[in-house]
Design a protein around this motif. Structure first.
Motif, short mmCIF file in Angstrom:
data_model
loop_
_atom_site.label_atom_id
_atom_site.label_comp_id
_atom_site.label_asym_id
_atom_site.label_seq_id
_atom_site.Cartn_x
_atom_site.Cartn_y
_atom_site.Cartn_z
N ASP A 13 0.82 -1.21 0.00
CA ASP A 13 0.00 0.00 0.00
C ASP A 13 0.85 1.26 0.00
N GLY A 14 2.15 1.10 0.28
CA GLY A 14 3.06 2.24 0.27
C GLY A 14 3.09 2.95 -1.07
N SER A 15 2.92 2.21 -2.15
CA SER A 15 2.91 2.81 -3.48
C SER A 15 1.74 3.77 -3.65
N SER A 16 0.56 3.35 -3.21
CA SER A 16 -0.62 4.22 -3.31
C SER A 16 -0.48 5.46 -2.44
N ILE A 17 0.09 5.27 -1.24
CA ILE A 17 0.30 6.41 -0.34
C ILE A 17 1.30 7.38 -0.96
N HIS A 18 2.36 6.84 -1.53
CA HIS A 18 3.40 7.67 -2.13
C HIS A 18 2.85 8.56 -3.25
N GLN A 19 1.89 8.04 -3.99
CA GLN A 19 1.37 8.77 -5.14
C GLN A 19 0.17 9.66 -4.81
N SER A 20 -0.30 9.62 -3.58
CA SER A 20 -1.48 10.40 -3.23
C SER A 20 -1.11 11.86 -2.94
N ARG A 21 -2.07 12.76 -3.12
CA ARG A 21 -1.94 14.18 -2.80
C ARG A 21 -0.70 14.82 -3.40
N GLY A 22 -0.36 14.45 -4.60
CA GLY A 22 0.77 15.06 -5.26
C GLY A 22 2.12 14.52 -4.82
N GLY A 23 2.12 13.44 -4.04
CA GLY A 23 3.36 12.81 -3.62
C GLY A 23 3.61 12.94 -2.13
N VAL A 24 3.73 11.84 -1.45
CA VAL A 24 3.96 11.80 -0.01
C VAL A 24 5.18 10.93 0.25
N LEU A 25 6.13 11.43 1.05
CA LEU A 25 7.29 10.62 1.40
C LEU A 25 6.81 9.34 2.07
N THR A 26 7.26 8.21 1.57
CA THR A 26 6.78 6.92 2.06
C THR A 26 7.93 5.93 2.12
N GLY A 27 7.95 5.14 3.16
CA GLY A 27 8.93 4.06 3.28
C GLY A 27 8.22 2.83 3.80
N VAL A 28 8.73 1.68 3.44
CA VAL A 28 8.12 0.41 3.86
C VAL A 28 9.21 -0.47 4.46
N ILE A 29 8.92 -1.03 5.61
CA ILE A 29 9.79 -2.03 6.22
C ILE A 29 9.01 -3.33 6.23
N SER A 30 9.53 -4.33 5.59
CA SER A 30 8.86 -5.63 5.49
C SER A 30 9.62 -6.67 6.30
N VAL A 31 8.86 -7.55 6.93
CA VAL A 31 9.44 -8.67 7.65
C VAL A 31 9.23 -9.91 6.78
N PRO A 32 10.32 -10.60 6.44
CA PRO A 32 10.14 -11.80 5.61
C PRO A 32 9.34 -12.86 6.36
N CYS A 33 8.36 -13.43 5.67
CA CYS A 33 7.55 -14.48 6.29
C CYS A 33 7.06 -15.45 5.23
N ARG A 34 6.60 -16.58 5.70
CA ARG A 34 6.03 -17.60 4.82
C ARG A 34 4.53 -17.63 4.98
N TYR A 35 3.85 -18.02 3.93
CA TYR A 35 2.40 -18.19 3.93
C TYR A 35 1.69 -16.87 4.25
N MET A 36 2.19 -15.77 3.67
CA MET A 36 1.71 -14.43 4.00
C MET A 36 0.22 -14.24 3.72
N HIS A 37 -0.31 -14.83 2.68
CA HIS A 37 -1.71 -14.62 2.32
C HIS A 37 -2.62 -15.73 2.81
N SER A 38 -2.21 -16.43 3.83
CA SER A 38 -3.04 -17.47 4.43
C SER A 38 -3.50 -16.97 5.81
#
Length: 67
Positions: A13-38
C-alpha cells in the motif's frame, strides 16, 4: 541485519500512499515471512526484532534524514 530490495513485481500500500496528494514521502519495512496470504503466517522472531530495531533507528534520525 537488513537487506534493500526493489521487487520486480507486486508491491504494498506504500505505493498508493506515495502517489497520493501530489506525492507523499513513504517508506516500507517488510518482515520476511512464509504463507503471507493465508490465515496464519510464520516468521523468524529475530527478523521481527531486527525490523523493530531498524524502525527505531530510523525514527531517532528521521529529522536529519527527511528534512
Amino acid at each position: 541485519a537488513y537487506q534493500i530490495k526493489v521487487p520486480p513485481y507486486g508491491g504494498t500500500d506504500g505505493s498508493s500512499i506515495h502517489q497520493s496528494r501530489g506525492g507523499v514521502l513513504t517508506g516500507v519495512i517488510s518482515v520476511p515471512c512464509r504463507y503471507m496470504h493465508s490465515p496464519f503466517s510464520t516468521c523468524r522472531l529475530s527478523d521481527f526484532d531486527n525490523a523493530w530495531k531498524l524502525l527505531a533507528a530510523f525514527c531517532q534520525s528521521a529529522e536529519t534524514v527527511v528534512i
